[in-house]
Design a protein around this motif. Structure first.
Motif, PDB file in Angstrom:
ATOM      1  N   VAL A  30      -0.390   2.423 -11.407  1.00  0.00           N
ATOM      2  CA  VAL A  30      -1.705   2.840 -11.544  1.00  0.00           C
ATOM      3  C   VAL A  30      -2.570   1.963 -10.582  1.00  0.00           C
ATOM      4  N   SER A  31      -3.014   2.682  -9.646  1.00  0.00           N
ATOM      5  CA  SER A  31      -3.572   1.609  -8.460  1.00  0.00           C
ATOM      6  C   SER A  31      -5.145   2.144  -8.274  1.00  0.00           C
ATOM      7  N   VAL A  32      -5.996   1.216  -8.236  1.00  0.00           N
ATOM      8  CA  VAL A  32      -7.496   1.490  -8.057  1.00  0.00           C
ATOM      9  C   VAL A  32      -7.751   1.852  -6.507  1.00  0.00           C
ATOM     10  N   GLY A  33      -7.010   1.094  -5.611  1.00  0.00           N
ATOM     11  CA  GLY A  33      -6.994   1.514  -4.175  1.00  0.00           C
ATOM     12  C   GLY A  33      -6.514   2.694  -3.742  1.00  0.00           C
ATOM     13  N   ALA A  34      -5.326   3.006  -4.207  1.00  0.00           N
ATOM     14  CA  ALA A  34      -4.683   4.252  -3.797  1.00  0.00           C
ATOM     15  C   ALA A  34      -5.112   5.589  -4.595  1.00  0.00           C
ATOM     16  N   GLY A  80      -1.445  -8.738 -16.447  1.00  0.00           N
ATOM     17  CA  GLY A  80      -0.720  -7.416 -16.443  1.00  0.00           C
ATOM     18  C   GLY A  80      -0.849  -6.756 -15.218  1.00  0.00           C
ATOM     19  N   VAL A  81      -1.618  -7.136 -14.089  1.00  0.00           N
ATOM     20  CA  VAL A  81      -1.681  -6.531 -12.889  1.00  0.00           C
ATOM     21  C   VAL A  81      -1.009  -6.942 -11.632  1.00  0.00           C
ATOM     22  N   TRP A  82      -1.309  -8.231 -11.402  1.00  0.00           N
ATOM     23  CA  TRP A  82      -0.830  -8.838 -10.379  1.00  0.00           C
ATOM     24  C   TRP A  82       0.220 -10.047 -10.385  1.00  0.00           C
ATOM     25  N   LEU A  84     -11.892 -15.113  -4.546  1.00  0.00           N
ATOM     26  CA  LEU A  84     -13.049 -14.515  -5.113  1.00  0.00           C
ATOM     27  C   LEU A  84     -13.379 -14.980  -6.438  1.00  0.00           C
ATOM     28  N   ARG A  85     -12.689 -14.258  -7.301  1.00  0.00           N
ATOM     29  CA  ARG A  85     -12.716 -14.623  -8.817  1.00  0.00           C
ATOM     30  C   ARG A  85     -12.256 -15.968  -9.179  1.00  0.00           C
ATOM     31  N   ALA A  86     -11.283 -16.532  -8.496  1.00  0.00           N
ATOM     32  CA  ALA A  86     -11.084 -18.008  -8.778  1.00  0.00           C
ATOM     33  C   ALA A  86     -11.862 -18.939  -8.326  1.00  0.00           C
ATOM     34  N   THR A  96      -8.265  -7.558 -14.675  1.00  0.00           N
ATOM     35  CA  THR A  96      -7.571  -8.705 -13.847  1.00  0.00           C
ATOM     36  C   THR A  96      -8.817  -9.589 -13.100  1.00  0.00           C
ATOM     37  N   ASP A  97      -9.879  -9.098 -12.786  1.00  0.00           N
ATOM     38  CA  ASP A  97     -10.966  -9.564 -12.085  1.00  0.00           C
ATOM     39  C   ASP A  97     -11.653 -10.381 -12.898  1.00  0.00           C
ATOM     40  N   MET A  98     -11.531 -10.434 -14.184  1.00  0.00           N
ATOM     41  CA  MET A  98     -12.235 -11.355 -15.142  1.00  0.00           C
ATOM     42  C   MET A  98     -11.048 -12.479 -15.609  1.00  0.00           C
ATOM     43  N   ILE A 148       0.829  -1.368  -0.013  1.00  0.00           N
ATOM     44  CA  ILE A 148       0.013  -0.068  -0.045  1.00  0.00           C
ATOM     45  C   ILE A 148       1.096   1.253   0.152  1.00  0.00           C
ATOM     46  N   ASP A 149       2.057   1.049  -0.474  1.00  0.00           N
ATOM     47  CA  ASP A 149       3.135   2.205  -0.511  1.00  0.00           C
ATOM     48  C   ASP A 149       2.505   3.431  -1.234  1.00  0.00           C
ATOM     49  N   GLN A 150       1.909   3.358  -2.323  1.00  0.00           N
ATOM     50  CA  GLN A 150       1.141   4.310  -2.934  1.00  0.00           C
ATOM     51  C   GLN A 150       0.228   5.137  -2.566  1.00  0.00           C
ATOM     52  N   HIS A 151      -0.627   4.340  -1.484  1.00  0.00           N
ATOM     53  CA  HIS A 151      -1.628   4.998  -0.600  1.00  0.00           C
ATOM     54  C   HIS A 151      -0.885   5.866   0.398  1.00  0.00           C
TER      55      HIS A 151
HETATM   56  N1  EPU Z   1       0.286  -1.609  -6.080  1.00  0.00           N
HETATM   57  C1  EPU Z   1       1.233  -1.160  -5.552  1.00  0.00           C
HETATM   58  N2  EPU Z   1       1.425  -0.446  -4.496  1.00  0.00           N
HETATM   59  C2  EPU Z   1       0.114   0.211  -3.952  1.00  0.00           C
HETATM   60  C3  EPU Z   1      -0.900  -0.391  -4.626  1.00  0.00           C
HETATM   61  C4  EPU Z   1      -0.824  -1.290  -5.708  1.00  0.00           C
HETATM   62  O1  EPU Z   1       2.568  -1.403  -6.174  1.00  0.00           O
HETATM   63  O2  EPU Z   1       0.303   1.081  -2.706  1.00  0.00           O
HETATM   64  C5  EPU Z   1       0.222  -2.627  -7.277  1.00  0.00           C
HETATM   65  C6  EPU Z   1      -0.178  -3.841  -6.769  1.00  0.00           C
HETATM   66  O3  EPU Z   1       0.625  -4.680  -6.244  1.00  0.00           O
HETATM   67  C7  EPU Z   1      -0.917  -4.311  -8.406  1.00  0.00           C
HETATM   68  C8  EPU Z   1      -1.130  -3.190  -8.871  1.00  0.00           C
HETATM   69  O4  EPU Z   1      -0.573  -1.955  -8.034  1.00  0.00           O
HETATM   70  O5  EPU Z   1       0.353  -4.939  -8.910  1.00  0.00           O
HETATM   71  C9  EPU Z   1      -2.627  -2.790  -8.782  1.00  0.00           C
HETATM   72  O6  EPU Z   1      -3.268  -2.815  -7.467  1.00  0.00           O
HETATM   73  P1  EPU Z   1      -4.497  -1.738  -7.088  1.00  0.00           P
HETATM   74  O7  EPU Z   1      -3.959  -1.018  -5.839  1.00  0.00           O
HETATM   75  O8  EPU Z   1      -5.223  -1.360  -8.353  1.00  0.00           O
HETATM   76  O9  EPU Z   1      -5.562  -3.118  -6.391  1.00  0.00           O
HETATM   77  P2  EPU Z   1      -6.275  -2.933  -5.116  1.00  0.00           P
HETATM   78  O10 EPU Z   1      -6.961  -1.554  -5.059  1.00  0.00           O
HETATM   79  O11 EPU Z   1      -5.766  -3.256  -4.047  1.00  0.00           O
HETATM   80  C10 EPU Z   1      -8.526  -3.635  -6.216  1.00  0.00           C
HETATM   81  C11 EPU Z   1      -9.816  -4.284  -6.203  1.00  0.00           C
HETATM   82  C12 EPU Z   1      -9.158  -5.777  -6.718  1.00  0.00           C
HETATM   83  C13 EPU Z   1      -8.685  -5.612  -8.176  1.00  0.00           C
HETATM   84  C14 EPU Z   1      -7.703  -4.500  -8.424  1.00  0.00           C
HETATM   85  C15 EPU Z   1      -7.257  -4.185  -9.649  1.00  0.00           C
HETATM   86  C16 EPU Z   1     -10.928  -3.669  -4.484  1.00  0.00           C
HETATM   87  C17 EPU Z   1     -11.067  -3.779  -2.799  1.00  0.00           C
HETATM   88  N3  EPU Z   1     -10.084  -4.542  -4.910  1.00  0.00           N
HETATM   89  O12 EPU Z   1      -7.530  -3.706  -5.770  1.00  0.00           O
HETATM   90  O13 EPU Z   1     -10.435  -6.512  -6.786  1.00  0.00           O
HETATM   91  O14 EPU Z   1      -8.160  -6.614  -8.547  1.00  0.00           O
HETATM   92  O15 EPU Z   1      -8.310  -3.164  -7.725  1.00  0.00           O
HETATM   93  O16 EPU Z   1      -8.339  -3.797 -10.581  1.00  0.00           O
HETATM   94  O17 EPU Z   1     -11.468  -2.593  -4.746  1.00  0.00           O
HETATM   95  C18 EPU Z   1     -11.593  -8.527  -6.699  1.00  0.00           C
HETATM   96  O18 EPU Z   1     -12.795  -7.705  -6.706  1.00  0.00           O
HETATM   97  O19 EPU Z   1     -11.575  -9.712  -7.100  1.00  0.00           O
HETATM   98  C19 EPU Z   1     -10.500  -7.837  -6.510  1.00  0.00           C
HETATM   99  C20 EPU Z   1      -9.133  -8.524  -6.252  1.00  0.00           C
END
Ligand code: EPU
Length: 432
Positions: free
Chosen positions: A164-168, A328-330, A372-374, A306-308, A124-127
């Motif tokens: 590019v991070s959804v969570g961050a 390309g994401v995980w 979940l998706r698996a 990636t979730d598909m 979660i370094d980007q957050h």
């Molecule tokens: N990443 C970093 N640093 C960060 C954050 C992410 O290096 O601080 C990297 C991750 O390791 C990964 C990439 O960036 O390689 C993308 O990660 P992202 O932050 O986008 O993922 P997330 O926010 O933790 C959400 C969904 C996931 C979905 C991903 C990508 C939620 C709760 N989870 O995760 O959903 O796979 O975005 O779209 O929103 C799912 O629903 O089955 C699921 C896993």
């Protein structure tokens, strides 16, 4: 342990309603902490992840009223407590949104490091980079995250995300809403749920612009007021049913969707020989003939999600030829491949690429839902296999799919849900 018994070989026919988007809902519930009024959220998916988040904020003092199965009213005006129940927070990935919401509301946050499906390292370094740029002091120690805004309030900042991070993107957006001044998030993620979160926050008085592009601007406001908001349909839930029909065959109308969000999934299905008919807020998926192989690379939106990936890889097990799927994401999202092999799938994984040789059929076997998706992918495999497939660890599936088995049974699937009377609390160990 709860499990699903799937007697394969039935085509799917009929209509299915798509629920609200999980990954939008799991950000809105924590964000409701910042709202000074009653926050009414409609189209809330009934899944264990949203239950868990509501129980976390309710332990903090939020008053939650369930108006009907998919509408809740959340009133966080009397929350003065930053001490969230850590055992629950540890189990859910989206608990990281509490960092942004608590910093915005109280100027400080103490949370656990989030859990998460194991697809490699999930930092979660980007957050943290974003919160620090806004003037927070953040320390990660012994599995906890301690954050404090200098002077009690965050300040707007310009933040370039290295990844590019959804969570961050969503967490920084939440934190920035009540910061002083303007925050600019560059290289932001563009998923539909990011736009939905911005619309939700704006409907409560925030000033967020540019969501859905790679630059989001947030002008901080003093207060968020109550309001009503309806969550968008779940793109991945819809895509999962589309893939189930592609794999099992049949014809299904998938209702309550936004076709634009499904474009890349529809395009791949068409390449695979599946008919996809787009209507205004529905899509009809039909598959009669053989499936053709294709190549897929998962990418942030608008790329293939990636979730598909596990679901399309499973459908491609039945295609007439060789497909290449690249993640390309995980780093590591292929654990489920071993489960598919138990059913007779012919898949080799090398690094981030799976090479899938289509086979004429799979055979039912005991398999686990690795996440979940698996887990959804195992159910799809079971729908198409000869004989009975027994899927274990289904709590993973139930954290993100509302009434998955009920919806499939209404489409003609033969599934028996076996509940374990001794199973303690239905709380999964890891979140997505
Ligand atoms: N990443 C970093 N640093 C960060 C954050 C992410 O290096 O601080 C990297 C991750 O390791 C990964 C990439 O960036 O390689 C993308 O990660 P992202 O932050 O986008 O993922 P997330 O926010 O933790 C959400 C969904 C996931 C979905 C991903 C990508 C939620 C709760 N989870 O995760 O959903 O796979 O975005 O779209 O929103 C799912 O629903 O089955 C699921 C896993």
């Amino acid at each position: 342990m709860d499990r699903y018994l799937i007697n394969g070989g039935k085509k799917l026919y009929g209509e299915v309603e798509i629920s609200g988007a999980k990954n939008a809902a799991v950000a809105m519930i924590p964000a409701a902490l910042m709202v000074d009024g009653v926050c009414r959220i409609e189209n809330m998916p009934q899944i264990s992840d949203t239950d868990m988040l509501m129980s976390i904020i309710s332990a903090l003092g939020a008053k939650i009223k369930v108006i009907d199965p998919t509408t809740v009213e959340i009133d966080c005006r009397s929350v003065h407590n930053c001490d969230a129940p850590y055992d629950k927070m540890r189990r859910i990935r989206a608990s990281y949104y509490l960092i942004g919401a608590m910093l915005g509301r109280f100027g400080c946050a103490k949370t656990t490091m989030p859990g998460g499906c194991n697809f490699g390292v999930r930092p979660i370094d980007q957050h943290i980079k974003g919160m620090v740029a806004m003037g927070a002091k953040v320390e990660v120690k012994n599995g906890f995250v301690y954050a404090e805004a200098r002077g009690g309030r965050l300040n707007g900042a310009r933040i370039y995300l290295d990844k590019v991070s959804v969570g961050a993107t969503m967490n920084i957006m939440i934190a920035a809403v009540m910061a002083s001044g303007r925050t600019v998030i560059e290289n932001a993620a563009r998923e539909p749920h990011i736009v939905d979160l911005a619309n939700f926050l704006n409907s409560m008085g925030a000033d967020v612009r540019g969501a859905g592009t790679d630059t989001i601007k947030v002008n901080g406001v003093e207060r968020l007021h109550g309001g009503t908001y309806s969550i968008i349909p779940d793109q991945i839930e819809a895509g999962t049913y589309m893939m189930a029909v592609a794999a099992a065959g049949g014809e299904v109308r998938i209702n309550n969707i936004i076709p634009k969000h499904l474009e890349c999934i529809s395009a791949k299905l068409v390449e695979m020989g599946v008919d996809v008919e787009e209507l205004e807020d529905a899509v009809i998926v039909r598959r009669e003939g053989p499936l053709r192989p294709t190549n897929v690379k998962t990418l942030p939106y608008p790329g293939f999600p990636t979730d598909m990936q596990p679901q399309i890889s499973t459908a491609l097990c039945f295609a007439n030829g060789t497909s290449f799927v690249t993640e390309g994401v995980w780093d590591n999202r292929y654990k489920y491949v071993n489960e598919l092999r138990k059913m007779g799938a012919n898949i080799e994984v090398s690094g981030r690429t799976a090479v899938i040789e289509g086979v004429p059929c799979l055979t039912g076997a005991p398999v686990a839902a690795c996440d979940l998706r698996a887990g959804a992918a195992m159910v799809i495999a079971g729908l198409c296999a000869n004989g009975v497939t027994e899927v274990e660890d289904v709590h993973f599936i139930e954290r993100g799919y509302e009434d998955f088995t009920g919806k499939l049974i209404r489409l003609g699937a033969d599934i028996t849900v076996v509940r374990d009377p001794d199973e303690p609390e239905k709380v999964p160990m890891f979140a997505v």
